[in-house]
Design an enzyme around this catalytic site. Sequence first.
Site, PDB file in Angstrom:
ATOM      1  CB  VAL A  69       8.629   0.139   3.554  1.00 36.07           C
ATOM      2  CG1 VAL A  69       9.527  -0.575   2.547  1.00 36.07           C
ATOM      3  CG2 VAL A  69       9.266   0.088   4.940  1.00 36.07           C
ATOM      4  CB  CYS A  70       4.520   1.192   0.171  1.00 36.94           C
ATOM      5  SG  CYS A  70       4.234  -0.487   0.762  1.00 36.94           S
ATOM      6  CG  ASP A  71       5.986   7.743   0.985  1.00 34.90           C
ATOM      7  OD1 ASP A  71       4.986   8.478   0.847  1.00 34.90           O
ATOM      8  OD2 ASP A  71       7.154   8.178   0.960  1.00 34.90           O
ATOM      9  CB  SER A 107      -0.926   0.031   1.217  1.00 37.94           C
ATOM     10  OG  SER A 107      -1.645   1.246   1.249  1.00 37.94           O
TER      11      SER A 107
END
Length: 166
Positions: free
Chosen positions: A59-61, A54
């Site tokens: 971390v995804c950002d 997501s």
Amino acid sequence: MVQVTFGNNPVTLVGQEIKVGDKAPDFKVLDNARAEKTLADYAGKKLLISVVPSLDTGVCDQQTRKFNEAASELGEDYKVLTVSVDLPFAQKRWCGNAGVENVETLSDHYAVSFGDAYGVHMKEHRLLARSIFVINEAGEVTYVEYVSEGTNHPDYDKALEALKAL
């Protein structure tokens, strides 16, 4: 089959493991305008597909921003995609807020087609496991990383080296 954890808990990955040398499987996802996209839409391109659970997580950002920065230095023969199960509306909002313009975000929320085709659909969470796939112009997979713990970062340098080597 690949073994991964999410929050240090084992998860079941749905689909077949993708390996270097495989023909890249087709998929159906939605872009930020809710238009359907398939692998054929990227035919002839050198692809890096960054898969995240997501965009609204740390971390995804960071992963998406890192590949966005790298994508700004690539030529027109290259395409960097980020796939998640976030809704297209949320992806569009996130990209606008983050200033991400060089990565195309794609939503797998409807049928988890990409997740199933690439073996990254985490059954217990209906999220995608963090992973990276590099695909050459002929549609052959040349690099794969299934991140063993979903809250860890992928190996950015190795993925970008694999993409630039195409």
